[in-house]
Write an enzyme that holds these catalytic residues in place. Structure first.
Site, PDB file in Angstrom:
ATOM      1  N   ASP A 122       0.858  -1.185   0.000  1.00  0.00           N
ATOM      2  CA  ASP A 122       0.000   0.000   0.000  1.00  0.00           C
ATOM      3  C   ASP A 122       0.892   1.232   0.000  1.00  0.00           C
ATOM      4  O   ASP A 122       1.385   1.653   1.045  1.00  0.00           O
ATOM      5  CB  ASP A 122      -0.945  -0.002   1.201  1.00  0.00           C
ATOM      6  CG  ASP A 122      -2.032   1.055   1.067  1.00  0.00           C
ATOM      7  OD1 ASP A 122      -3.005   0.809   0.346  1.00  0.00           O
ATOM      8  OD2 ASP A 122      -1.896   2.128   1.681  1.00  0.00           O
ATOM      9  N   GLU A 124       2.321   5.067  -0.236  1.00  0.00           N
ATOM     10  CA  GLU A 124       1.949   6.449   0.027  1.00  0.00           C
ATOM     11  C   GLU A 124       2.658   7.297  -1.018  1.00  0.00           C
ATOM     12  O   GLU A 124       3.792   6.998  -1.418  1.00  0.00           O
ATOM     13  CB  GLU A 124       2.357   6.884   1.438  1.00  0.00           C
ATOM     14  CG  GLU A 124       1.641   6.136   2.548  1.00  0.00           C
ATOM     15  CD  GLU A 124       0.126   6.236   2.459  1.00  0.00           C
ATOM     16  OE1 GLU A 124      -0.389   7.341   2.190  1.00  0.00           O
ATOM     17  OE2 GLU A 124      -0.544   5.209   2.658  1.00  0.00           O
ATOM     18  N   ASP A 222      -2.706   1.513  -6.608  1.00  0.00           N
ATOM     19  CA  ASP A 222      -1.298   1.355  -6.215  1.00  0.00           C
ATOM     20  C   ASP A 222      -0.433   0.940  -7.399  1.00  0.00           C
ATOM     21  O   ASP A 222       0.644   1.501  -7.620  1.00  0.00           O
ATOM     22  CB  ASP A 222      -1.179   0.331  -5.082  1.00  0.00           C
ATOM     23  CG  ASP A 222      -1.732   0.861  -3.779  1.00  0.00           C
ATOM     24  OD1 ASP A 222      -0.994   1.556  -3.067  1.00  0.00           O
ATOM     25  OD2 ASP A 222      -2.923   0.612  -3.497  1.00  0.00           O
ATOM     26  N   HIS A 281      -3.166   5.901   6.831  1.00  0.00           N
ATOM     27  CA  HIS A 281      -2.334   6.509   5.789  1.00  0.00           C
ATOM     28  C   HIS A 281      -0.845   6.391   6.081  1.00  0.00           C
ATOM     29  O   HIS A 281      -0.039   7.026   5.387  1.00  0.00           O
ATOM     30  CB  HIS A 281      -2.737   7.959   5.524  1.00  0.00           C
ATOM     31  CG  HIS A 281      -4.165   8.095   5.102  1.00  0.00           C
ATOM     32  ND1 HIS A 281      -4.653   7.551   3.931  1.00  0.00           N
ATOM     33  CD2 HIS A 281      -5.227   8.671   5.704  1.00  0.00           C
ATOM     34  CE1 HIS A 281      -5.945   7.807   3.829  1.00  0.00           C
ATOM     35  NE2 HIS A 281      -6.319   8.473   4.901  1.00  0.00           N
ATOM     36  N   ASP A 286      -1.285   0.624   6.990  1.00  0.00           N
ATOM     37  CA  ASP A 286      -2.366   0.268   6.061  1.00  0.00           C
ATOM     38  C   ASP A 286      -2.164  -1.154   5.537  1.00  0.00           C
ATOM     39  O   ASP A 286      -3.095  -1.953   5.485  1.00  0.00           O
ATOM     40  CB  ASP A 286      -2.416   1.242   4.886  1.00  0.00           C
ATOM     41  CG  ASP A 286      -3.106   2.553   5.234  1.00  0.00           C
ATOM     42  OD1 ASP A 286      -3.651   2.677   6.346  1.00  0.00           O
ATOM     43  OD2 ASP A 286      -3.101   3.468   4.387  1.00  0.00           O
TER      44      ASP A 286
END
Length: 337
Positions: A122, A124, A222, A281, A286
């Site tokens: 995941d 960022e 993603d 986040h 996550d």
């Protein structure tokens, strides 16, 4: 990045396919496990509905459908199964338990051939409030959670931050959302080096050589957006190990028969009787919470399978009838000309 792109993702991401009927007699099991089907073909020359075991399963399912939530929880506790979750989840869990028991008696189930590991990712990425369409999102955190499908435990984790190239200064909105500070980013490596570190980490765990594995994400963005854009920014080709993945939102929606708007991370956790653990986040946190959902789904009898891929730079759906195949051994992609 769950939450940043929800509005766009609702429009662009493929919706879950409807449940498929059991495969025709004699057809090999092709992976309807995450489509929520109630039976599999017991063998060639035999109808799934005429076999006594499948009739037993159908009768049991009817009985379970009439049970109250407390009756369901009591029966699940009797079998030492998880008792948390909404009523529909509890029914699905109990049905799959009975189904597995009956099929194991017939020696139909075969756990061989499934992925040894699932790598939950995941990312960022850089962002601005409102996400203007011309803004270039760059990956600033690359986490991996390694889920052992045999033990159903998180076996290892990887996390590295990434220095952005196009927008090296983070917006206040991005810092507040992700908790990633400018100081962290300034000290980080550029994406190609981080990707090389990721690949070395995967190689050390013999993924794609000794052990089969696949990637898993929370949604399509993603891989199809953030990794795709990042590879173009870094002038490298898209890595082959990330070309196919499990979109757990699709798998969850298909398996538990819920609409697309009930497959956000926090809602999936809530429906399964869990709460978010960690900082929302944070890419690593996550990923850990997504892994918890995957573990519960595997426990409930879902065969998580690759359902999306990148082909010629475009996002595509992978049919549930496609033979199960692990990701290739990770290799550093070549630089673009």
């Amino acid at each position: 990045m769950e939450g940043q792109q929800e509005e766009h993702e609702e429009q662009k991401e493929n919706r879950p396919q409807p449940a498929r009927p059991p495969p025709p007699p004699g057809k090999q099991h092709g992976g309807a496990g995450d489509q929520g089907t109630e039976g599999k073909s017991p063998g060639s020359g035999q109808s799934a509905f005429s076999d006594p075991v499948y009739k037993e399963i159908a009768v049991t399912n009817g009985y379970i459908n009439r049970m109250s939530r407390e009756e369901l929880r009591s029966k699940l506790a009797e079998f030492k199964l998880e008792t948390r979750g909404v009523k529909d989840v509890l029914k699905k869990r109990l049905k799959n338990y009975y189904k597995k028991q009956k099929l194991m008696q017939k020696e139909v189930l075969n756990s061989d051939g499934y992925y040894d590991y699932i790598c939950v990712v995941d990312f960022e990425a850089t962002c601005e409030e409102g996400n203007p369409p011309e803004f270039v999102h760059e990956i600033i955190e690359f986490p991996i959670v390694l889920l052992n499908t045999r033990t159903l435990e998180i076996e290892d984790t990887f996390q590295q931050y990434v220095k952005p190239e196009v927008n090296p200064k983070l917006s206040n909105f991005c810092i507040s959302l992700t908790g990633i500070t400018q100081d962290i980013i300034d000290k980080a490596d550029a994406f190609p080096q981080v990707l090389q570190n990721v690949i070395e980490w995967m190689r050390q765990r013999e993924l794609g050589t000794k052990y089969s594995y696949c990637m898993l994400t929370d949604g399509s963005w993603d891989m199809s957006k953030f990794l795709n854009i990042q590879c173009r920014v870094s002038r490298i080709k898209y890595p082959s190990f990330a070309k196919k993945w499990i979109n757990i939102r699709k798998s969850y929606g298909n398996f538990y028969k819920v609409p697309r708007n009930q497959t956000k991370l926090t809602i999936m956790l809530e429906k399964l009787g869990m709460t978010y653990d960690g900082r929302p986040h944070s890419g690593l946190d996550d990923s850990k919470n997504i892994a918890r959902i995957a573990i519960r789904m595997l426990q409930d009898g879902c065969e998580l399978r690759v359902n999306e891929k990148m082909h010629a730079g475009q996002l595509m759906t992978v049919s549930s009838s496609t033979p199960l195949e692990g990701a290739p051994a990770p290799q550093m992609p070549r630089y673009r000309n």
